[in-house]
Scaffold this active site. Structure first.
Site, PDB file in Angstrom:
ATOM      1  N   LYS A 119       6.240  -4.136  -3.691  1.00  0.00           N
ATOM      2  CA  LYS A 119       7.685  -3.937  -3.564  1.00  0.00           C
ATOM      3  C   LYS A 119       8.173  -4.125  -2.137  1.00  0.00           C
ATOM      4  CE  LYS A 119      11.729  -2.330  -4.950  1.00  0.00           C
ATOM      5  NZ  LYS A 119      12.508  -3.364  -5.640  1.00  0.00           N
ATOM      6  N   ASN A 168      -1.704   1.866   5.702  1.00  0.00           N
ATOM      7  CA  ASN A 168      -0.826   0.807   5.202  1.00  0.00           C
ATOM      8  C   ASN A 168      -0.415  -0.013   6.416  1.00  0.00           C
ATOM      9  OD1 ASN A 168       1.286  -0.721   4.112  1.00  0.00           O
ATOM     10  ND2 ASN A 168       2.745   0.967   4.312  1.00  0.00           N
ATOM     11  N   CYS A 208       0.814  -1.209   0.000  1.00  0.00           N
ATOM     12  CA  CYS A 208       0.000   0.000   0.000  1.00  0.00           C
ATOM     13  C   CYS A 208       0.857   1.273   0.000  1.00  0.00           C
ATOM     14  CB  CYS A 208      -0.929   0.084   1.204  1.00  0.00           C
ATOM     15  SG  CYS A 208      -2.126  -1.238   1.282  1.00  0.00           S
TER      16      CYS A 208
HETATM   17  O1  M6R Z   1      13.187  -4.508   0.813  1.00  0.00           O
HETATM   18  P1  M6R Z   1      13.781  -5.849   1.054  1.00  0.00           P
HETATM   19  O2  M6R Z   1      15.142  -6.009   0.447  1.00  0.00           O
HETATM   20  O3  M6R Z   1      13.777  -6.243   2.501  1.00  0.00           O
HETATM   21  O4  M6R Z   1      12.820  -6.864   0.297  1.00  0.00           O
HETATM   22  C1  M6R Z   1      13.024  -8.245   0.385  1.00  0.00           C
HETATM   23  C2  M6R Z   1      12.153  -8.986  -0.601  1.00  0.00           C
HETATM   24  O5  M6R Z   1      10.808  -8.683  -0.399  1.00  0.00           O
HETATM   25  C3  M6R Z   1      12.526  -8.676  -2.053  1.00  0.00           C
HETATM   26  O6  M6R Z   1      13.856  -8.965  -2.330  1.00  0.00           O
HETATM   27  C4  M6R Z   1      11.624  -9.498  -2.998  1.00  0.00           C
HETATM   28  O7  M6R Z   1      11.927 -10.860  -2.900  1.00  0.00           O
HETATM   29  C5  M6R Z   1      11.731  -9.008  -4.437  1.00  0.00           C
HETATM   30  N1  M6R Z   1      10.438  -9.093  -5.044  1.00  0.00           N
HETATM   31  C6  M6R Z   1      12.629  -9.817  -5.276  1.00  0.00           C
HETATM   32  O8  M6R Z   1      12.696  -9.358  -6.578  1.00  0.00           O
END
Ligand code: M6R
Length: 616
Positions: free
Chosen positions: A611, A102, A2
C-alpha cells in the site's frame, strides 16, 4: 512497505501483535514474524513464509508465545527473497538484540563487511539483520546501554528505517527508531503500542505520538520517552486521532476495496464540506486551514504537481482543471523523476505533492527538493501527521478516512475533490471566473457525491461484463483531455488487481503505434464525457472496432446515440465537464474489482504490491 507493530503492557502480547499485523497486512504479505518475551525469560521468536494466517496457525493465535512485551512484522521483500530466514524479527548472534524493520539500509553491504571483520555471522540476505547486529556491536563495544547503541547505529546507517527493537538485558521495554519511514506510538493506561500505521492501534487508543525523523523512543507499559540523535531526552506532544475503530473494519463487505468504493460519496462530501463554507448569502471556498492565502494564489506564476501512481493521475486531471479555471500553467511530474531533475522553481511557484499515505518515499523526496529551492509547498494528504503533512508548508487534508485496500479508490476521489476546490478558488481569486460562475462551480462540486452514488448503483452490469470477459488478456483505455486522465486510472485499477495487461492512451495517440495490438475481441474502453471531444474519441473507438476491438463506452446519460456504436455502454450522470473524472472512475474501479474477483484473485492484497511505498 512492511508493517511493524510492538506492544508493552499487561496483556498477552502475541494476540495483540497478530491483530495489529492483520490491520497492516496491506503493507506487505510475503512473510511474517513475532518476538515475544515473558518477564526476564528468553525472547521467543516465530517466523513463517507466506501470509499472516500461517503465522497465526503456527502460534495457535499467539497462544504458544506467552509474554507481555513484543514486536511483530509483516514483510514486503526488498533484500532477499520471501523466506523464513529473511523474515523478521532478526536476532543478533547471542540473542542480545532482536529487531524488525521497514525501509532500506542503503549502506548495509559496507556495514556488513565491517561486522564480518569483527567476527559476526549472517544467516539472511537482509539489510535488517545488519542493522540489528550493528546495534549489538555498539552495545557491546561501549557498554553504555540501548540509548547509546541505537544513536551510534543511526549515525552510521544511511537510507530509511523504522525499527522496533528488544534488548535481552531490558525485559520490560521495547524501542522504536525512525528515519524517513513511518512509525507511530500509541499510549493508554498501562499499555503502549508501536505501529507503522494508525489502523493497527485504533482499537486500543486514539492518543498517538508521531515520532520525528532521526528520533527514537523507549517504550514501557503505559509510558514512552523520546530521544534525539545525541541521546538527549526530547518532548513530543500527543495527537488525538479522529478516525473511528470501525473505519478500519470491512463492515460486512467481502473486501476492503469494495467497502472503500462505496465510501466515496461520503468521503467526497466530507472533503468538500471541510473546504466549502457558507455565509448569509453565498457559499465560498475556505482554504484558511491550509494557510494558503489569496495573496499567494494571486501571485502564482506556475504550479508543479508531484505524485506517484494514482495520486499522479489525480495531478494529471487537476492540470486540465486548474489551467482552464485559473489560467495558471501547471506541470505534472512523477515524483520519482522529479527528485532527480534540476527543476526550475522558486518565487511565484507552488509545488503540490499529492499522497494518500503522506509517506511515499519519492513524493517526500520531491517535497524536500522543492523546499530546498525555496518554493512554497502544499501537501494534499490523507494521513494526519504523516511525513508529507508535517514537512509541507501548507496541508490540505482529504477526509477519506483509513484506506486499507492496496488499490486506492476513495483517497483518489477525495484528492480530486480537494484539487477541484483549489482550482475553483484560484479561478475566483485571480478573477478568471466571475462570482456567478464561482457559485455555479460550487453547486456542481456539491452534486458530485450524488453522481458518484448513482454511478455505483450500476454495478451488476459491470459484474456480468467482467464474468463474461474473464479470459481477456489485454485491455485498452482511451479518452481525450480529462477523459484521458481518467483512463490512466482505469487502466491502473485493471492491471494492479486483476493482472490483466492494460494500457491507457490519449485517444488521438493510439494510431501512432499501439493500435497494432488491437485484435479480434480486444476490449477498448472509451471514456467520453467532454462535449467538444465526444465525436473525436468516438471516431478513434470506431477505428478500433474496424480492427476487431470490442467497444465499451463510459459516457453520460444524454449520449444514448452511443448504443449504435459501442458493444457495451456504462452510462454515468452528467456533471460539469471539469469534474467528470470523479464519476467516470467509478465504473472503472468496479471493472477492475470484478475482473479480479472473477479471476479468483486476492483483491485487497495483489501480488508484488504494498500500500505505502516507503522505499525508492
Ligand atoms: O500514498 P500515496 O498516495 O503517495 O501512494 C501513491 C501510489 O503508490 C498509489 O496511488 C498506488 O499507485 C496505488 N496502488 C494505486 O491504486
Amino acid at each position: 512497505m512492511c508493517g511493524i507493530v510492538g506492544y508493552a503492557g499487561g496483556k498477552d502480547a502475541a494476540g495483540i501483535l497478530l491483530e495489529g499485523l492483520s490491520k497492516l497486512e496491506y503493507r506487505g504479505y510475503d512473510s511474517a514474524g513475532l518476538a515475544v518475551r515473558d518477564g526476564s525469560g528468553p525472547v521467543s521468536v516465530c517466523k513463517t513464509k507466506g501470509r499472516l494466517s500461517r503465522l497465526y496457525e503456527k502460534t495457535e493465535g499467539g497462544k504458544t508465545m506467552p509474554g507481555h512485551i513484543g514486536i511483530g512484522h509483516t514483510r514486503w521483500a526488498t533484500h532477499g527473497e520471501p523466506s523464513e530466514d529473511n523474515a523478521h524479527p532478526h536476532v543478533s548472534d547471542d540473542g542480545l538484540v532482536t529487531g524488525v524493520h521497514n525501509g532500506i539500509i542503503e549502506n548495509y553491504l559496507e556495514l556488513k563487511d565491517k561486522l564480518i571483520r569483527k567476527g559476526y555471522c549472517f544467516y539472511s540476505a537482509t539489510d535488517t539483520e545488519v542493522a540489528v547486529k550493528m546495534v549489538d556491536y555498539y552495545y557491546k563495544k561501549y557498554g553504555l546501554g540501548p540509548i547509546d547503541a541505537i544513536a551510534k547505529t543511526m549515525v552510521r546507517m544511511r537510507g530509511s528505517y523504522a525499527m522496533g527493537l528488544m534488548f535481552s538485558d531490558y525485559p520490560d521495554e521495547i524501542w522504536a527508531v525512525r528515519k524517513d519511514s513511518p512509525l507511530i506510538i500509541g499510549v493508554k493506561d498501562g499499555e503502549t503500542f508501536i505501529a507503522s500505521d494508525v489502523p493497527a492501534i485504533l482499537k486500543y487508543t486514539k492518543k498517538v505520538y508521531y515520532i520525528g525523523n532521526l528520533e527514537f523512543a523507549r517504550i514501557r507499559p503505559g509510558e514512552v520517552t523520546f530521544y534525539d540523535l545525541n541521546g538527549e531526552e526530547i518532548k513530543i506532544e500527543p495527537t488525538e486521532i479522529t478516525w473511528s475503530a470501525d473505519a478500519a473494519e470491512k463492515d460486512g463487505y467481502e473486501h476492503f476495496m469494495m467497502k472503500e468504493i462505496h465510501e466515496q460519496p461520503r468521503a467526497v462530501k466530507d472533503t468538500l464540506h471541510s473546504l466549502i463554507a457558507k455565509d448569509s448569502d453565498r457559499s465560498f471556498i475556505d482554504l484558511s486551514k491550509t494557510g494558503l492565502t489569496d495573496e499567494t494564489i494571486r501571485s502564482l506564476e506556475g504550479i508543479t504537481i508531484c505524485a506517484c501512481g494514482s495520486a499522479w493521475h489525480v495531478g494529471m486531471s487537476a492540470q486540465y482543471v486548474i489551467e482552464d479555471l485559473a489560467r495558471i500553467p501547471v506541470r505534472v511530474e512523477l515524483a520519482s523523476e522529479f527528485r532527480y531533475r534540476k527543476p526550475i522553481l522558486g518565487k511565484g511557484q507552488l509545488v503540490i505533492v499529492i499522497s494518500q499515505s503522506g509517506e511515499t518515499a519519492d513524493s517526500l523526496a520531491a517535497l524536500r527538493l522543492a523546499k530546498e529551492s525555496g518554493t512554497e509547498t502544499l501537501g494534499v494528504v490523507n494521513v494526519v501527521g504523516s511525513a508529507i503533512a508535517r514537512e509541507a508548508d501548507h496541508v490540505l487534508y482529504t477526509l477519506a478516512g483509513p484506506e486499507i485496500a492496496v488499490a486506492t479508490t476513495k483517497a483518489y476521489s477525495t484528492q480530486l475533490a480537494a484539487l477541484y476546490a483549489l482550482a475553483v478558488k484560484a479561478g475566483h481569486v485571480r478573477g478568471v471566473i466571475s462570482e456567478e460562475q464561482y457559485q455555479y462551480y460550487l453547486d456542481e462540486l456539491q452534486k458530485l457525491p450524488d453522481a458518484i452514488q448513482t454511478a455505483l448503483s450500476r454495478k451488476e452490469d459491470i459484474q456480468r461484463f467482467a464474468a463474461e470477459h474473464v479470459a481477456t488478456k489485454d485491455v485498452f483505455f482511451i479518452g481525450r483531455n480529462i477523459d484521458y486522465t481518467s483512463a490512466l486510472e482505469g487502466s491502473l485499477k485493471m492491471k494492479e488487481i486483476s493482472y490483466v495487461h492494460s494500457e491507457a492512451y490519449a485517444a488521438g495517440e493510439l494510431k501512432h503505434g499501439t493500435i497494432s495490438l488491437v485484435e479480434d475481441g480486444t476490449p477498448v474502453i472509451g471514456i467520453l464525457t467532454q462535449p467538444d471531444l465526444y465525436e473525436k474519441t468516438l471516431s478513434n473507438m470506431v477505428e478500433c472496432k474496424a480492427r476487431g476491438g470490442y467497444l465499451v463506452a463510459v459516457t453520460t446519460e444524454d449520449r444514448q446515440d452511443i448504443l449504435n456504436t459501442a458493444d457495451f455502454v456504462l452510462f454515468i450522470p452528467k456533471t460539469d465537464p471539469h469534474f467528470t473524472a470523479s464519476v467516470t472512475v467509478v465504473p472503472q474501479q468496479l471493472l477492475g474489482y470484478y475482473m479480479s474477483c472473477s479471476r479468483g484473485l486476492d483483491v485487497d492484497k495483489p501480488r508484488n504490491l504494498a500500500k505505502s511505498v516507503t522505499v525508492e
